[in-house]
Scaffold this active site. Structure first.
Site, PDB file in Angstrom:
ATOM      1  CE  LYS A   1      -8.421  -1.374  -2.210  1.00 32.97           C
ATOM      2  NZ  LYS A   1      -7.415  -1.828  -2.854  1.00 32.97           N
TER       3      LYS A   1
ATOM      4  CB  ALA B   1       0.305  -3.336   0.197  1.00 37.83           C
ATOM      5  CB  CYS B   2      -4.583  -5.316  -0.720  1.00 35.17           C
ATOM      6  SG  CYS B   2      -6.285  -5.251  -0.942  1.00 35.17           S
ATOM      7  CG  PHE B   3      -5.846  -1.328   1.906  1.00 31.27           C
ATOM      8  CD1 PHE B   3      -7.293  -0.634   2.108  1.00 31.27           C
ATOM      9  CD2 PHE B   3      -5.594  -2.712   2.543  1.00 31.27           C
ATOM     10  CE1 PHE B   3      -8.247  -1.453   2.470  1.00 31.27           C
ATOM     11  CE2 PHE B   3      -6.572  -3.172   2.979  1.00 31.27           C
ATOM     12  CZ  PHE B   3      -7.958  -2.588   3.032  1.00 31.27           C
TER      13      PHE B   3
ATOM     14  CB  ALA C   1       0.569  -8.063   1.041  1.00 30.51           C
TER      15      ALA C   1
END
Length: 262
Positions: free
Chosen positions: A159, A143-145, A78
């Site tokens: 990131k 989450a993606c990060f 996400a």
């Protein structure tokens, strides 16, 4: 290889995902390549294509907040698309090497563009590419990060760029978020159980100043042109084909059955 550039205005999640998928169609069918930049209005929560969103995120909390939601055609986890610039690259297979090589090359170009926004980026604030972790990350690991998967643009603060890929019919699509500000805590807030730390870093903190989406988009355009050669605008015939394909894909991305399919 003929490369085209699209610098799009802000759009909703379904429009943005439809347009990226249209570029993948044209890359596969016509053997051309694209670089696109865009933002999101309204701000939108996106899920990866195969992410277990119903298990991982609290749909009731998402609905109560009135958040716009879309599921991407690409993988990954996400992302909250706010205070960021999204890029996408669509091209025939092999133009930038293997999928892994293309992932690295695109992030090298992005890092070069972002470095150009500052006179100096050294020491702990230097931008670099993340090393690949020793074990793969699970789809429900945050989450993606939350953490890099290898190859993304990072600094000591965290990131800065998170990306995902899709390969179909002899072409690939890669798109990702360049964080101008850091709003990824929202993903943490709507995550079930105890989520990991976001691991995100805003470009404004890395550079020590605020940056506008247009400024970053221009830096990226210049960096891609330096690496790939001139980037053309779409002619009327290609633009029409692009818009027709985008309209064709849009119903999928506005369908709750796709967004909440797992």
């Amino acid at each position: 290889m003929h490369w085209y550039l699209l610098s799009d205005a802000a759009a909703d999640g379904a429009s943005n995902m439809s347009r990226d998928l249209a570029l993948l169609d044209l890359a596969a069918e016509r053997g051309v390549a694209f670089v696109r930049t865009y933002t999101w209005a309204p701000f939108t929560l996106s899920f990866g294509a195969n992410e277990p969103a119903l298990k991982r995120y609290d749909r009731g909390a998402i609905d109560a907040r009135g958040l716009a939601v879309v599921r991407r055609p690409t993988g990954g986890r996400a992302v909250w698309h706010a205070e960021e610039l999204t890029y996408s690259v669509a091209a025939p297979d092999g133009i930038l090497g293997t999928l892994a090589e293309s992932y690295r090359i695109i992030h090298e170009v992005l890092a070069d563009g972002l470095r150009s926004l500052a006179r100096t980026l050294t020491g702990p604030l230097a931008l670099s590419l993340a090393h690949r972790p020793t074990a793969p990350l699970a789809l429900d690991s945050g989450a993606c990060f939350a953490s890099p998967v290898g190859g993304e643009v990072i600094s000591a603060l965290g990131k800065v760029v998170g990306s995902a890929q899709l390969r179909e019919r002899g072409a690939f699509l890669q798109h990702g978020s360049i964080l101008l500000g850091n709003r990824q805590e929202l993903v943490t807030e709507i995550t079930r159980e105890t989520p990991p730390a976001t691991g995100a870093a805003a470009l404004r903190d890395v550079l020590g100043r605020a940056v506008a989406p247009g400024e970053v988009a221009e830096a990226i355009r210049t960096s891609f042109a330096a690496r790939l050669g001139p980037l053309s605008t779409l002619d009327s015939e290609l633009l029409t084909a692009f818009e027709v394909r985008a309209a064709m894909h849009r119903p999928r991305f506005i369908d709750d059955a796709w967004t909440w399919r797992r």
